[in-house]
Design an enzyme around this catalytic site. Structure first.
Site, PDB file in Angstrom:
ATOM      1  N   ARG A 117       0.815  -1.235   0.000  1.00 23.07           N
ATOM      2  CA  ARG A 117       0.000   0.000   0.000  1.00 23.07           C
ATOM      3  C   ARG A 117       0.841   1.274   0.000  1.00 23.07           C
ATOM      4  NH1 ARG A 117      -2.873  -2.725   4.008  1.00 23.07           N
ATOM      5  NH2 ARG A 117      -4.548  -3.953   3.092  1.00 23.07           N
ATOM      6  N   LYS A 167       3.268  11.846 -11.677  1.00 23.27           N
ATOM      7  CA  LYS A 167       2.429  10.926 -12.464  1.00 23.27           C
ATOM      8  C   LYS A 167       3.220   9.654 -12.683  1.00 23.27           C
ATOM      9  CE  LYS A 167      -0.400  13.999 -15.303  1.00 23.27           C
ATOM     10  NZ  LYS A 167      -0.731  14.390 -16.684  1.00 23.27           N
ATOM     11  N   GLU A 188      10.510  17.915 -25.150  1.00 22.07           N
ATOM     12  CA  GLU A 188       9.815  18.414 -23.952  1.00 22.07           C
ATOM     13  C   GLU A 188      10.353  19.788 -23.537  1.00 22.07           C
ATOM     14  OE1 GLU A 188       7.172  16.981 -22.934  1.00 22.07           O
ATOM     15  OE2 GLU A 188       7.349  14.808 -23.219  1.00 22.07           O
ATOM     16  N   LYS A 237       8.761  23.041 -14.675  1.00 26.38           N
ATOM     17  CA  LYS A 237       7.709  22.023 -14.544  1.00 26.38           C
ATOM     18  C   LYS A 237       7.274  21.870 -13.088  1.00 26.38           C
ATOM     19  CE  LYS A 237       5.993  17.459 -15.375  1.00 26.38           C
ATOM     20  NZ  LYS A 237       6.079  16.144 -15.997  1.00 26.38           N
ATOM     21  N   GLU A 243      -4.104  18.497 -11.945  1.00 26.67           N
ATOM     22  CA  GLU A 243      -4.479  18.816 -13.318  1.00 26.67           C
ATOM     23  C   GLU A 243      -5.926  19.261 -13.481  1.00 26.67           C
ATOM     24  OE1 GLU A 243      -2.333  16.443 -16.186  1.00 26.67           O
ATOM     25  OE2 GLU A 243      -3.938  16.698 -17.636  1.00 26.67           O
ATOM     26  N   ARG A 271      -1.912  22.888 -15.168  1.00 23.81           N
ATOM     27  CA  ARG A 271      -1.038  21.743 -15.483  1.00 23.81           C
ATOM     28  C   ARG A 271      -1.340  21.169 -16.871  1.00 23.81           C
ATOM     29  NH1 ARG A 271       0.932  16.549 -11.774  1.00 23.81           N
ATOM     30  NH2 ARG A 271       2.251  15.728 -13.429  1.00 23.81           N
ATOM     31  N   ASN A 289       0.323  19.294 -21.582  1.00 20.60           N
ATOM     32  CA  ASN A 289      -0.120  18.350 -22.607  1.00 20.60           C
ATOM     33  C   ASN A 289      -0.004  18.913 -24.021  1.00 20.60           C
ATOM     34  OD1 ASN A 289      -0.814  16.404 -20.695  1.00 20.60           O
ATOM     35  ND2 ASN A 289      -2.802  17.376 -20.351  1.00 20.60           N
ATOM     36  N   HIS A 327       0.550  16.694 -26.978  1.00 21.41           N
ATOM     37  CA  HIS A 327       0.447  15.311 -26.494  1.00 21.41           C
ATOM     38  C   HIS A 327      -0.813  14.577 -26.916  1.00 21.41           C
ATOM     39  CE1 HIS A 327       4.004  16.232 -24.295  1.00 21.41           C
ATOM     40  NE2 HIS A 327       4.010  15.092 -23.648  1.00 21.41           N
ATOM     41  N   HIS A 346       0.314  11.305 -28.472  1.00 22.23           N
ATOM     42  CA  HIS A 346       0.109   9.964 -27.900  1.00 22.23           C
ATOM     43  C   HIS A 346      -0.523   9.009 -28.912  1.00 22.23           C
ATOM     44  CE1 HIS A 346       0.394  11.086 -23.365  1.00 22.23           C
ATOM     45  NE2 HIS A 346       1.560  10.791 -23.894  1.00 22.23           N
ATOM     46  N   HIS A 363       8.633   9.035 -27.949  1.00 21.22           N
ATOM     47  CA  HIS A 363       7.702  10.008 -27.389  1.00 21.22           C
ATOM     48  C   HIS A 363       7.986  11.433 -27.901  1.00 21.22           C
ATOM     49  CE1 HIS A 363       4.938  11.782 -24.546  1.00 21.22           C
ATOM     50  NE2 HIS A 363       5.901  12.566 -24.095  1.00 21.22           N
TER      51      HIS A 363
END
Ligand code: ADP
Ligand code: ZN
Length: 339
Positions: A108, A130, A172, A214, A224, A228, A232, A235, A239, A249
């Site tokens: 956990r 993330k 990026e 960032k 987000e 934030r 993207n 993206h 993606h 990427h």
């Protein structure tokens, strides 16, 4: 600079950005720590892993899947790793994503930190909490947001980073410049890849600037809900392309940013698409690509950022100023088909 600390909603993250990997022993107890890395990083830097419990994964995005998570958990059980264990991801974005994810669910949740070794991981993937894995064609379909206890940089790792991975990281960096930092964009226009690959100082400064950009953005909007989302940029389309065409990427989001610039011309009065495309090309990134628009659009619709019939799309007002606009899927499809 010794240590910087950034507070997030549940934890704070300590950044050690100038000490190097030997300092890791001061940050985490060697006996109760397990490093997770991949074969490429391990083989190129085995000396740095001496004395540490280490799990070595197969490299590459295709292993960012549940089967790898299961294997890591089995190794941890085999090592009798308990609640006081710290997991440290030493690698690129794939390694840090898997490490953060396993650490968040094992028993956990156990303490974890990152030593990012790729440019992309230093400026992007290791930051923001993330983590997760891919499911079939869908990137990062499963995961959660949980901040690491620490991030430690060692620029020595970049000495062995393949050329294409440098380019990947610059996608990026250019993204950050486009959405938030016009001055950095001008710097990137003035310099070339060689400027940053040549000496230690320019790349260290660039990494620091991007990591802080960032971090601050994430701090203001960890989950987000608003700002934030700017991260993207490129993206949504990126993606979808990445999964269907086996692009890296950075290459995929570079094409995504190119198209997003043209969408911005139509929807946000953006006038600098040419400059963005030139900078992407300067850093050896692909821009205009032919792809099956129908197919890519179908995957894009499934993107986790979809909200019913509309999509939040990141556009540029001008270089250095990203905005989020809600576009209907119909409108988006029409514009993309025509571009
Ligand atoms: P990301 O681009 O998100 O960092 P990966 O984790 O897949 O994604 O890393 C990209 C590739 O670069 C992988 O093949 C990885 O093994 C390799 N790599 C990462 N860091 C280094 C390094 N310092 N030296 C050599 N190869 C590296
Ligand atoms: Zn990205």
């Amino acid at each position: 600079m010794q240590k910087l600390s950034f507070k997030f909603s549940h934890t704070s993250t300590d950044y050690y950005l100038s000490q190097g990997m030997t300092y890791l022993k001061q940050v985490t107890d060697q006996k109760s720590t397990v490093l997770i890395t991949d074969e490429n990083v391990y083989n190129a830097h085995s000396r740095r892993f001496r004395g540490w419990n280490t799990i070595v994964l197969k490299p590459g995005e295709e292993f960012k899947i549940q089967a790898t998570v299961d294997a890591v958990i089995e190794s941890l059980v085999g090592m009798e790793a308990g609640r006081t264990t710290t997991l440290v991801g030493v690698g690129g974005g794939v390694v840090t994503d898997i490490t953060g994810y396993v650490a968040s669910i094992y028993l956990r949740g156990v303490r974890f930190g990152f030593v990012p070794t790729s440019l992309l991981a230093m400026v992007d993937a290791s930051i923001g909490g993330k983590n997760g894995i891919d499911v079939g064609l869908f990137k990062n379909m499963v995961g959660l947001i949980r901040q690491p206890a620490f991030i430690l940089h060692d620029m020595i790792f970049l000495n062995t980073l393949p050329q294409v991975e440098w380019e990947n990281g610059f996608a990026e960096i250019i993204k950050h410049a486009c959405i938030k930092d016009a001055a950095m964009f001008t710097e990137l226009e003035r310099n070339t890849l060689k400027t940053y690959q040549g000496k230690k100082k320019p790349v260290s400064e660039l990494v620091l600037r991007n990591a802080l950009l960032k971090t601050k953005l994430v701090q203001r909007d960890e989950f987000e809900k608003g700002e934030r989302r700017l991260l993207n940029f490129g993206h949504t389309l990126g993606h979808a392309l990445e999964n269907q065409y086996e692009l890296l990427h950075g290459q995929a989001i570079s094409i995504g940013m190119t198209y997003a610039c043209h969408l911005s011309e139509q929807l946000a009065g953006f006038k600098q698409a040419g400059r963005v495309v030139s900078v992407l090309e300067k850093y050896h990134l692909p821009t205009y690509a032919s792809f099956n628009k129908r197919q890519v659009f179908d995957v894009m619709k499934m993107d986790k950022k979809r909200e019913l019939k509309e999509m939040n799309y990141v556009l540029l007002n001008k270089i250095g100023k990203g905005i989020v606009k809600t576009i209907s899927l119909k409108q988006l499809e029409k514009i993309i088909q025509e571009l």
